[in-house]
Design an enzyme around this catalytic site. Structure first.
Site, PDB file in Angstrom:
ATOM      1  N   TYR A 112      12.564 -12.541  -4.143  1.00  0.00           N
ATOM      2  CA  TYR A 112      11.903 -11.639  -2.888  1.00  0.00           C
ATOM      3  C   TYR A 112      11.864 -12.397  -1.808  1.00  0.00           C
ATOM      4  CZ  TYR A 112       8.994  -9.102   1.068  1.00  0.00           C
ATOM      5  OH  TYR A 112       9.540  -8.586   2.016  1.00  0.00           O
ATOM      6  N   SER A 121      12.147 -10.691   6.618  1.00  0.00           N
ATOM      7  CA  SER A 121      10.463 -11.734   6.464  1.00  0.00           C
ATOM      8  C   SER A 121      10.770 -13.067   6.440  1.00  0.00           C
ATOM      9  CB  SER A 121      10.580 -11.250   4.781  1.00  0.00           C
ATOM     10  OG  SER A 121       9.673 -11.797   5.043  1.00  0.00           O
TER      11      SER A 121
HETATM   12  P1  NAP Z   1       4.083  -1.030   2.430  1.00  0.00           P
HETATM   13  O1  NAP Z   1       3.243  -0.964   3.264  1.00  0.00           O
HETATM   14  O2  NAP Z   1       4.517  -0.867   1.409  1.00  0.00           O
HETATM   15  O3  NAP Z   1       5.457   0.159   2.993  1.00  0.00           O
HETATM   16  C1  NAP Z   1       6.625   0.265   2.114  1.00  0.00           C
HETATM   17  C2  NAP Z   1       7.607   1.655   2.750  1.00  0.00           C
HETATM   18  O4  NAP Z   1       8.647   1.827   2.047  1.00  0.00           O
HETATM   19  C3  NAP Z   1       6.404   2.567   2.337  1.00  0.00           C
HETATM   20  O5  NAP Z   1       6.836   3.828   3.261  1.00  0.00           O
HETATM   21  C4  NAP Z   1       7.554   3.363   0.775  1.00  0.00           C
HETATM   22  O6  NAP Z   1       7.183   4.571   0.111  1.00  0.00           O
HETATM   23  C5  NAP Z   1       8.394   2.762   1.668  1.00  0.00           C
HETATM   24  N1  NAP Z   1       9.440   2.573   0.356  1.00  0.00           N
HETATM   25  C6  NAP Z   1       8.829   1.634  -0.626  1.00  0.00           C
HETATM   26  N2  NAP Z   1      10.207   1.462  -1.557  1.00  0.00           N
HETATM   27  C7  NAP Z   1      11.195   2.309  -1.148  1.00  0.00           C
HETATM   28  C8  NAP Z   1      12.761   3.028  -2.077  1.00  0.00           C
HETATM   29  N3  NAP Z   1      12.673   2.688  -3.305  1.00  0.00           N
HETATM   30  N4  NAP Z   1      12.574   4.141  -1.490  1.00  0.00           N
HETATM   31  C9  NAP Z   1      12.656   4.865   0.070  1.00  0.00           C
HETATM   32  N5  NAP Z   1      11.245   4.324   0.088  1.00  0.00           N
HETATM   33  C10 NAP Z   1      11.031   2.937  -0.315  1.00  0.00           C
HETATM   34  O7  NAP Z   1       5.487  -1.957   3.554  1.00  0.00           O
HETATM   35  P2  NAP Z   1       5.017  -3.028   4.813  1.00  0.00           P
HETATM   36  O8  NAP Z   1       4.217  -4.227   5.042  1.00  0.00           O
HETATM   37  O9  NAP Z   1       4.884  -1.752   5.373  1.00  0.00           O
HETATM   38  O10 NAP Z   1       7.229  -3.341   4.396  1.00  0.00           O
HETATM   39  C11 NAP Z   1       7.886  -2.493   5.068  1.00  0.00           C
HETATM   40  C12 NAP Z   1       9.231  -3.875   5.724  1.00  0.00           C
HETATM   41  O11 NAP Z   1       8.461  -4.883   5.945  1.00  0.00           O
HETATM   42  C13 NAP Z   1       9.784  -4.116   3.856  1.00  0.00           C
HETATM   43  O12 NAP Z   1      11.170  -4.632   4.040  1.00  0.00           O
HETATM   44  C14 NAP Z   1       8.904  -5.611   3.863  1.00  0.00           C
HETATM   45  O13 NAP Z   1       9.652  -6.156   3.157  1.00  0.00           O
HETATM   46  C15 NAP Z   1       8.997  -6.073   5.311  1.00  0.00           C
HETATM   47  N6  NAP Z   1       7.822  -7.227   5.185  1.00  0.00           N
HETATM   48  C16 NAP Z   1       6.633  -6.284   5.474  1.00  0.00           C
HETATM   49  C17 NAP Z   1       5.662  -7.899   5.853  1.00  0.00           C
HETATM   50  C18 NAP Z   1       4.203  -7.523   5.533  1.00  0.00           C
HETATM   51  O14 NAP Z   1       3.387  -8.829   5.017  1.00  0.00           O
HETATM   52  N7  NAP Z   1       3.313  -6.601   5.136  1.00  0.00           N
HETATM   53  C19 NAP Z   1       6.435  -9.334   5.931  1.00  0.00           C
HETATM   54  C20 NAP Z   1       7.462  -9.723   5.907  1.00  0.00           C
HETATM   55  C21 NAP Z   1       8.286  -8.520   5.957  1.00  0.00           C
HETATM   56  P3  NAP Z   1       6.166   4.983  -0.265  1.00  0.00           P
HETATM   57  O15 NAP Z   1       4.778   5.281   0.523  1.00  0.00           O
HETATM   58  O16 NAP Z   1       6.624   6.194  -0.576  1.00  0.00           O
HETATM   59  O17 NAP Z   1       5.581   4.569  -1.095  1.00  0.00           O
END
Ligand code: NAP
Length: 251
Positions: free
Chosen positions: A160, A146
């Protein structure tokens, strides 16, 4: 035709960046297995879309904060695919934002458990299914870091940010360690991306509210991160390993 497709495991593929990556990968010729924590219907919808694009696709519930679930996930991946050509180490969580002394110990431990320990154990479990030293074909790992890792985000959620700093270190070190195994290891570091993850901070509109701090002037789409992930997975990135690619609109 189907046998020619490479095999990809994406943790957290039911929503957000993981789901966008699964859909794009299926269109790009990968067979895809996704894991999810609890959103079964969303995971099934992703699988349906991947199959419509001609891919073999599967979804498995597996909490990457639980060692036994990680073992079961990879045992199923081995059963389905034999070997893996790619891993997107994506499952991750945030928490309510605030100062460190106000955050509960349980909140901090959960973030470190899923984002750091979980990601390290997922990468560890993938090695036997990917490494040429283990008789597999080699491949590519992309970890989800991130922009928080280098922004720090004081007063937001430094725990985080610290968890994603660990992902950068993991990426650099594992890139060195697995080069001779035929595995490239890179990371993408997204900035503000429009997914459900921001709702956990206590303000679902957080991303839009701070979009003006992004030099490109807007929140990014999950598909824009998926494009970068699929690039790093591809042969076009054949000389890139141990690299963290920022996808943050200049932020
Ligand atoms: P999201 O929309 O909240 O989706 C998270 C995904 O991870 C969902 O499929 C969720 O499953 C799964 N998940 C969460 N906890 C889990 C666990 N303990 N075991 C297995 N699966 C789990 O998140 P996102 O924004 O796409 O983020 C994806 C990655 O990118 C993360 O690592 C996040 O830190 C990183 N990231 C995101 C952003 C941003 O702005 N969105 C920025 C920087 C980094 P369920 O659907 O079943 O809950």
């Amino acid at each position: 035709m189907t046998q020619a497709r490479k095999t990809l495991l994406i943790t957290g593929g039911s929503r957000g960046i993981g789901a966008a990556t699964a859909r794009l990968a299926a269109r790009d010729g990968w067979n895809v297995m996704i894991s999810y924590a609890s959103a079964r219907e969303a995971a099934d919808a992703v699988v349906k879309d991947c199959r419509a694009a001609g891919a073999e696709a599967f979804a498995t519930q597996a909490d990457t904060g639980r060692t036994e679930d990680i073992e079961r996930l990879f045992s199923e991946a081995k059963q389905r695919f034999g070997a893996l050509d790619g891993l997107v180490n994506n499952a991750g969580v945030t928490s309510r934002s605030g100062r460190l002394e106000d955050a509960s110990i349980a909140t901090i431990q959960n973030i470190i458990n899923v984002n750091v320990t979980g990601a390290i154990l997922v990468a560890r479990a993938a090695i036997p299914l990917m490494s040429r030293k283990h008789g597999a074909r080699g491949g590519a790992i992309v970890n989800l870091s991130s922009a928080a890792a280098t922004l720090g985000l004081g007063n937001v959620y430094v725990w985080y940010s610290a968890s994603k700093g660990a992902i950068d270190s993991l990426t650099i070190g594992l890139g060195q360690e697995l080069a001779a195994d035929g595995i490239r290891v890179n990371a993408v570091a997204p900035g503000l991306i429009a997914t459900d993850i921001h709702a956990t901070t206590g303000d679902p509109d957080r991303a839009n509210k701070i979009a003006h701090t992004v030099p490109l002037g807007r929140v990014g789409a999950p598909e824009e991160v998926a494009d970068a992930i699929l690039y790093l997975m591809s042969e076009k990135a054949s000389y890139i390993t141990g690299h963290v690619l920022r996808v943050g609109g200049g932020r």
